[in-house]
Write a protein that holds these residues in place. Structure first.
Motif, PDB file in Angstrom:
ATOM      1  N   ALA A  18       0.948  -1.220  -0.184  1.00 14.86           N
ATOM      2  CA  ALA A  18      -0.016   0.117  -0.184  1.00 14.86           C
ATOM      3  C   ALA A  18       1.011   1.127  -0.021  1.00 14.86           C
ATOM      4  CB  ALA A  18      -0.836  -0.096   1.097  1.00 14.86           C
ATOM      5  N   PRO A  19       0.309   2.334  -0.792  1.00 16.46           N
ATOM      6  CA  PRO A  19       1.472   3.561  -0.861  1.00 16.46           C
ATOM      7  C   PRO A  19       1.015   4.416   0.371  1.00 16.46           C
ATOM      8  CG  PRO A  19      -0.565   3.746  -2.533  1.00 16.46           C
ATOM      9  CD  PRO A  19      -0.717   2.457  -1.619  1.00 16.46           C
ATOM     10  N   TYR A  72     -11.775  -2.422   4.045  1.00 12.47           N
ATOM     11  CA  TYR A  72     -11.086  -3.143   3.086  1.00 12.47           C
ATOM     12  C   TYR A  72     -10.533  -2.156   2.192  1.00 12.47           C
ATOM     13  CZ  TYR A  72     -12.920  -7.614   4.710  1.00 12.47           C
ATOM     14  OH  TYR A  72     -13.147  -8.716   5.299  1.00 12.47           O
ATOM     15  N   TRP A  73      -9.120  -2.053   1.908  1.00 11.53           N
ATOM     16  CA  TRP A  73      -8.564  -1.276   1.084  1.00 11.53           C
ATOM     17  C   TRP A  73      -8.053  -1.763  -0.194  1.00 11.53           C
ATOM     18  CZ3 TRP A  73      -8.570   3.915   2.167  1.00 11.53           C
ATOM     19  CH2 TRP A  73      -7.474   4.808   1.465  1.00 11.53           C
ATOM     20  N   CYS A  74      -8.352  -1.359  -1.490  1.00 12.33           N
ATOM     21  CA  CYS A  74      -7.655  -1.947  -2.712  1.00 12.33           C
ATOM     22  C   CYS A  74      -6.804  -0.874  -3.254  1.00 12.33           C
ATOM     23  CB  CYS A  74      -8.923  -1.838  -3.306  1.00 12.33           C
ATOM     24  SG  CYS A  74      -9.967  -3.265  -3.172  1.00 12.33           S
ATOM     25  N   TYR A  75      -5.626  -1.506  -3.768  1.00 15.48           N
ATOM     26  CA  TYR A  75      -4.846  -0.737  -4.219  1.00 15.48           C
ATOM     27  C   TYR A  75      -4.314  -1.546  -5.530  1.00 15.48           C
ATOM     28  CZ  TYR A  75      -0.142   0.960  -5.568  1.00 15.48           C
ATOM     29  OH  TYR A  75       1.207   1.583  -6.364  1.00 15.48           O
ATOM     30  N   MET A  76      -4.145  -0.890  -6.625  1.00 12.84           N
ATOM     31  CA  MET A  76      -3.954  -1.468  -7.994  1.00 12.84           C
ATOM     32  C   MET A  76      -2.238  -1.265  -8.222  1.00 12.84           C
ATOM     33  SD  MET A  76      -6.530  -2.874  -9.232  1.00 12.84           S
ATOM     34  CE  MET A  76      -5.980  -3.476 -11.128  1.00 12.84           C
ATOM     35  N   ALA A  77      -1.742  -2.483  -8.669  1.00  9.43           N
ATOM     36  CA  ALA A  77      -0.545  -2.242  -9.037  1.00  9.43           C
ATOM     37  C   ALA A  77      -0.257  -3.085 -10.368  1.00  9.43           C
ATOM     38  CB  ALA A  77       0.531  -2.955  -8.174  1.00  9.43           C
ATOM     39  N   GLU A  78       0.879  -2.880 -11.247  1.00 11.48           N
ATOM     40  CA  GLU A  78       1.084  -3.640 -12.366  1.00 11.48           C
ATOM     41  C   GLU A  78       2.310  -4.127 -12.676  1.00 11.48           C
ATOM     42  OE1 GLU A  78       1.337  -0.693 -15.997  1.00 11.48           O
ATOM     43  OE2 GLU A  78      -0.026   0.416 -14.591  1.00 11.48           O
ATOM     44  N   LEU A  79       2.503  -5.106 -13.548  1.00 11.36           N
ATOM     45  CA  LEU A  79       3.816  -5.822 -13.590  1.00 11.36           C
ATOM     46  C   LEU A  79       4.439  -5.049 -14.849  1.00 11.36           C
ATOM     47  CD1 LEU A  79       2.702  -9.626 -13.673  1.00 11.36           C
ATOM     48  CD2 LEU A  79       3.890  -8.300 -11.824  1.00 11.36           C
ATOM     49  N   TYR A 118      -6.202   2.594  -9.178  1.00  9.54           N
ATOM     50  CA  TYR A 118      -7.269   2.898  -7.924  1.00  9.54           C
ATOM     51  C   TYR A 118      -6.502   2.833  -6.507  1.00  9.54           C
ATOM     52  CZ  TYR A 118     -11.163   2.822  -4.752  1.00  9.54           C
ATOM     53  OH  TYR A 118     -11.956   3.293  -3.561  1.00  9.54           O
ATOM     54  N   ASN A 119      -6.859   3.432  -5.652  1.00  9.18           N
ATOM     55  CA  ASN A 119      -6.096   3.452  -4.382  1.00  9.18           C
ATOM     56  C   ASN A 119      -7.313   3.859  -3.251  1.00  9.18           C
ATOM     57  OD1 ASN A 119      -4.282   2.918  -2.291  1.00  9.18           O
ATOM     58  ND2 ASN A 119      -3.835   5.255  -2.468  1.00  9.18           N
ATOM     59  N   GLY A 120      -8.051   3.101  -2.887  1.00  6.96           N
ATOM     60  CA  GLY A 120      -9.213   3.510  -1.990  1.00  6.96           C
ATOM     61  C   GLY A 120      -9.907   2.445  -1.204  1.00  6.96           C
ATOM     62  N   PRO A 121     -10.793   2.670  -0.665  1.00  3.67           N
ATOM     63  CA  PRO A 121     -11.726   1.715   0.000  1.00  3.67           C
ATOM     64  C   PRO A 121     -12.515   0.750  -1.067  1.00  3.67           C
ATOM     65  CG  PRO A 121     -12.045   3.602   0.999  1.00  3.67           C
ATOM     66  CD  PRO A 121     -11.215   3.938   0.066  1.00  3.67           C
ATOM     67  N   CYS A 122     -12.242  -0.595  -0.665  1.00  6.82           N
ATOM     68  CA  CYS A 122     -12.962  -1.643  -1.741  1.00  6.82           C
ATOM     69  C   CYS A 122     -14.503  -1.255  -1.923  1.00  6.82           C
ATOM     70  CB  CYS A 122     -12.545  -2.971  -1.435  1.00  6.82           C
ATOM     71  SG  CYS A 122     -10.853  -3.403  -1.307  1.00  6.82           S
ATOM     72  N   ASP A 123     -14.984  -0.933  -1.004  1.00  2.00           N
ATOM     73  CA  ASP A 123     -16.646  -0.597  -1.153  1.00  2.00           C
ATOM     74  C   ASP A 123     -16.799   0.687  -1.490  1.00  2.00           C
ATOM     75  OD1 ASP A 123     -15.824   0.614   1.054  1.00  2.00           O
ATOM     76  OD2 ASP A 123     -17.550  -0.189   2.520  1.00  2.00           O
ATOM     77  N   SER A 124     -15.980   1.450  -1.698  1.00  2.00           N
ATOM     78  CA  SER A 124     -16.483   2.725  -2.349  1.00  2.00           C
ATOM     79  C   SER A 124     -16.986   2.918  -3.805  1.00  2.00           C
ATOM     80  CB  SER A 124     -14.860   3.714  -2.414  1.00  2.00           C
ATOM     81  OG  SER A 124     -15.322   4.972  -3.086  1.00  2.00           O
ATOM     82  N   LYS A 125     -18.018   4.124  -3.948  1.00  2.00           N
ATOM     83  CA  LYS A 125     -18.614   4.258  -4.948  1.00  2.00           C
ATOM     84  C   LYS A 125     -17.851   4.623  -6.150  1.00  2.00           C
ATOM     85  CE  LYS A 125     -22.870   5.163  -2.829  1.00  2.00           C
ATOM     86  NZ  LYS A 125     -24.144   6.281  -2.626  1.00  2.00           N
ATOM     87  N   MET A 126     -16.406   5.214  -5.765  1.00  3.59           N
ATOM     88  CA  MET A 126     -15.567   5.568  -6.682  1.00  3.59           C
ATOM     89  C   MET A 126     -14.838   4.438  -7.261  1.00  3.59           C
ATOM     90  SD  MET A 126     -16.247   8.860  -6.688  1.00  3.59           S
ATOM     91  CE  MET A 126     -15.008   9.563  -7.660  1.00  3.59           C
ATOM     92  N   SER A 142      -2.446 -11.409 -17.286  1.00  2.00           N
ATOM     93  CA  SER A 142      -2.732  -9.873 -17.302  1.00  2.00           C
ATOM     94  C   SER A 142      -1.593  -9.381 -16.440  1.00  2.00           C
ATOM     95  CB  SER A 142      -3.906  -9.609 -16.098  1.00  2.00           C
ATOM     96  OG  SER A 142      -3.877  -8.301 -16.040  1.00  2.00           O
ATOM     97  N   ARG A 143      -1.139  -8.275 -16.583  1.00  2.00           N
ATOM     98  CA  ARG A 143      -0.135  -7.280 -16.005  1.00  2.00           C
ATOM     99  C   ARG A 143      -0.474  -6.827 -14.835  1.00  2.00           C
ATOM    100  NH1 ARG A 143       1.113  -2.846 -19.171  1.00  2.00           N
ATOM    101  NH2 ARG A 143       2.537  -2.312 -17.570  1.00  2.00           N
ATOM    102  N   TYR A 144      -1.801  -6.617 -14.624  1.00  2.00           N
ATOM    103  CA  TYR A 144      -2.335  -5.890 -13.576  1.00  2.00           C
ATOM    104  C   TYR A 144      -2.782  -6.675 -12.383  1.00  2.00           C
ATOM    105  CZ  TYR A 144      -2.693  -2.277 -17.091  1.00  2.00           C
ATOM    106  OH  TYR A 144      -2.423  -1.550 -18.148  1.00  2.00           O
ATOM    107  N   LEU A 145      -2.372  -6.170 -11.089  1.00  2.00           N
ATOM    108  CA  LEU A 145      -2.708  -6.898  -9.817  1.00  2.00           C
ATOM    109  C   LEU A 145      -3.271  -6.073  -8.876  1.00  2.00           C
ATOM    110  CD1 LEU A 145       1.179  -7.986  -9.243  1.00  2.00           C
ATOM    111  CD2 LEU A 145      -0.577  -9.080 -10.393  1.00  2.00           C
ATOM    112  N   ARG A 146      -4.123  -6.630  -8.083  1.00  2.00           N
ATOM    113  CA  ARG A 146      -4.916  -5.911  -6.976  1.00  2.00           C
ATOM    114  C   ARG A 146      -4.655  -6.313  -5.493  1.00  2.00           C
ATOM    115  NH1 ARG A 146     -10.115  -6.414  -4.214  1.00  2.00           N
ATOM    116  NH2 ARG A 146     -10.607  -8.390  -5.585  1.00  2.00           N
TER     117      ARG A 146
END
Length: 398
Positions: free
Chosen positions: A220-221, A232-239, A281-289, A327-331
């Motif tokens: 997490a950043p 529950y916090w979600c953050y996207m990273a990529e290879l 994305y970097n924020g709560p997993c249940d956010s409307k955003m 996929s290169r994308y990780l959560r």
């Protein structure tokens, strides 16, 4: 699980004989061990207690333990950072202080005592006629008091918890005032709590790691942990672009110092390969955003929960990631458990992946079983039985 009279027979003395032999000793002191005798000895090495978990959100109590399968016993080391007048530590079926199996340390203001106790359905404490929490020693250190004790998996005592595979509910309570006796402790007035752990760990050897092994941290950043009990916090990273196929051969947690009691569990998911890109994305997993496309990031690469150690794949297999069709994308998903609603805590926790370009003979796979949580799973009132049935689709078993 608490054993009852219907449990399978043990190679132990008859319960009636044992109860008669120890029937209500005239002095409670007959059961006590004065800690002053045990305040000695060298510091235990961290490697002696490989498993560790904070018990309370403030980090005042820290439990370490090891498992001896030859002895069929667990050795506990409890670090009490700010000892007041004692504490209760133990196990119960659902994490409640009633009908619990407890090790109790208490002070009457002059002397300190340790004993194996149990609580009845009303929460009243009783000294156990069979002392199965065995005090091995206690040691004062700059960081607090270390208490070392031992407990067999199965004791053949009907008042004791049977330590088995799976989740164990650990309970603790802190004594803030001196008490004249064990029976004088009022558990309803204690500052206490619950921690769930897997006490019995698999007894496996650690495989040798390859020389070309590399590491990658998905963290997490510098997140500000929300001031609410559950997040529950979600953050996207990529290879990297063009990242070829590798095998993950090991992973371990990276937990920000000071947040050990707040980081409850973490997972790294890989996204679906049919999408060329995923939004950052970097924020709560249940956010409307949160972008809907993140719901297509469900392939587990790594999962960790409190009390777990590093995870190793066997030498012949690794979990594939990278390369064509991947996929290169990780959560990264982190569950923050913040019952005391701390504010302003910053966190950069996550998972460190160990991987190799030297592919092993087999690709490992992960299957998740269970049902999605829905209100349909709520048990209606007054039911004698309630059955839930789930099915694996043919895609799961191909």
């Amino acid at each position: 699980r608490m054993q009852n009279s219907g449990s399978k027979p043990c190679s132990c003395p008859s319960l009636k004989m044992r109860e008669v032999a120890s029937m209500y000793f005239t002095m409670v002191a007959a059961f006590l061990v004065i800690l002053v005798v045990a305040l000695q000895g060298s510091a235990p090495r961290g490697s002696d207690f490989p498993y560790k978990v904070p018990l309370d959100p403030k980090g005042l109590l820290e439990l370490s333990w090891n498992v001896s399968y030859p002895e069929q016993a667990v050795h506990f080391q409890l670090l009490i950072r700010e000892l007041q007048f004692g504490l209760l530590f133990g196990m119960s079926d659902r994490g409640e202080f009633e009908n619990a199996d407890l090790a109790v340390l208490w002070s009457d203001g002059r002397n300190s005592y340790f004993g194996d106790a149990w609580s009845d359905a009303k929460g009243q404490l009783h000294m156990d006629s069979q002392q199965d929490y065995q005090l091995l020693g206690a040691r004062r250190a700059p960081e607090g008091l270390y208490l070392l004790f031992r407990r067999a998996f199965s004791t053949c005592d009907p008042k004791d918890y049977l330590i088995e595979d799976g989740t164990v509910h650990l309970i603790y309570g802190i004594l803030e005032k001196p008490v004249p006796s064990l029976q004088a402790i009022n558990i309803s007035a204690l500052h206490g709590g619950l921690q769930r752990v897997q006490l019995l760990k698999p007894n496996i050897s650690i495989p040798e790691l390859p020389r070309d092994m590399k590491t990658m941290e998905i963290t997490a950043p510098d997140v500000v942990i929300p001031s609410q009990e559950t997040t529950y916090w979600c953050y996207m990273a990529e290879l990297p672009e063009g990242f070829p196929k590798h095998h993950i051969i090991m992973y371990e947690p990276v937990v920000t110092a000071g947040n050990e009691a707040l980081v409850h569990h973490m997972e790294v998911f890989q996204c679906a390969a049919e999408f060329d890109s995923f939004p950052h994305y970097n924020g709560p997993c249940d956010s409307k955003m949160k972008p809907d496309r993140l719901n297509y990031c469900r392939h587990v690469l790594a999962a960790w929960a409190m009390g777990a150690q590093a995870f190793y794949y066997p030498e012949e297999a690794g979990l594939a990631f990278g390369g064509p069709g991947s996929s290169r994308y990780l959560r990264l998903e982190i569950h923050y458990h913040n019952p005391l609603v701390f504010t302003g805590r910053r966190d950069s926790s996550g998972i460190r992946l160990y991987y190799t370009a030297t592919l092993r003979p087999y690709d490992a796979g992960i299957m998740e079983l269970g049902l999605v949580y829905t209100p349909v799973m709520a048990i209606p009132p007054g039911e004698d039985a309630f059955v839930l049935t789930g099915y694996c689709t043919d895609k799961c078993t191909q």
